[in-house]
Motif scaffolding. Structure first.
Motif, PDB file in Angstrom:
ATOM      1  N   ALA A  20      42.871  43.041  39.065  1.00 40.22           N
ATOM      2  CA  ALA A  20      42.536  43.828  37.877  1.00 40.22           C
ATOM      3  C   ALA A  20      43.235  45.183  37.913  1.00 40.22           C
ATOM      4  N   LYS A  21      43.272  45.806  39.086  1.00 40.56           N
ATOM      5  CA  LYS A  21      43.972  47.092  39.212  1.00 40.56           C
ATOM      6  C   LYS A  21      45.465  46.923  38.969  1.00 40.56           C
ATOM      7  N   LEU A  24      46.218  46.673  35.231  1.00 39.13           N
ATOM      8  CA  LEU A  24      45.590  47.720  34.441  1.00 39.13           C
ATOM      9  C   LEU A  24      46.453  48.205  33.290  1.00 39.13           C
ATOM     10  N   LEU A  31      43.989  36.717  33.030  1.00 37.61           N
ATOM     11  CA  LEU A  31      43.076  36.950  34.139  1.00 37.61           C
ATOM     12  C   LEU A  31      41.923  35.953  34.109  1.00 37.61           C
ATOM     13  N   GLU A  35      38.099  38.743  36.988  1.00 41.45           N
ATOM     14  CA  GLU A  35      39.159  39.748  36.929  1.00 41.45           C
ATOM     15  C   GLU A  35      39.125  40.501  35.605  1.00 41.45           C
ATOM     16  N   LYS A  36      38.890  39.775  34.516  1.00 43.66           N
ATOM     17  CA  LYS A  36      38.860  40.410  33.202  1.00 43.66           C
ATOM     18  C   LYS A  36      37.697  41.388  33.077  1.00 43.66           C
ATOM     19  N   TRP A  39      38.720  44.378  34.968  1.00 44.41           N
ATOM     20  CA  TRP A  39      39.809  45.025  34.228  1.00 44.41           C
ATOM     21  C   TRP A  39      39.252  45.866  33.078  1.00 44.41           C
ATOM     22  N   LYS A  43      39.481  49.894  32.608  1.00 43.33           N
ATOM     23  CA  LYS A  43      40.074  50.485  31.408  1.00 43.33           C
ATOM     24  C   LYS A  43      39.127  51.490  30.757  1.00 43.33           C
ATOM     25  N   THR A  48      33.457  49.641  39.054  1.00 47.68           N
ATOM     26  CA  THR A  48      33.380  48.191  38.970  1.00 47.68           C
ATOM     27  C   THR A  48      32.053  47.647  39.458  1.00 47.68           C
TER      28      THR A  48
END
Length: 55
Positions: A20-21, A24, A31, A35-36, A39, A43, A48
């Motif tokens: 995710a990073k 970004l 993803l 992961e989404k 993410w 954002k 997290t």
């Protein structure tokens, strides 16, 4: 951090956070659901996980 000291679930979370990073700055990356979610949190500038040990 070595993966020997964490279980399989934690390894998935660590890998998802890293992916995710890395994604970004992409506008619509491909993803997984985990992961989404991470993410989107990144954002928005949110942490997290409330009890996160790994940054």
């Amino acid at each position: 951090m070595g993966f020997e000291s964490v279980d399989k679930t934690d390894r998935f979370i660590i890998a998802a956070r890293a992916r995710a990073k890395a994604a970004l700055h992409e506008s619509s990356p491909k993803l997984t659901s985990l992961e989404k979610a991470m993410w989107l949190k990144l954002k928005r500038g949110e942490q997290t996980c409330k009890n996160s040990k790994v940054s």
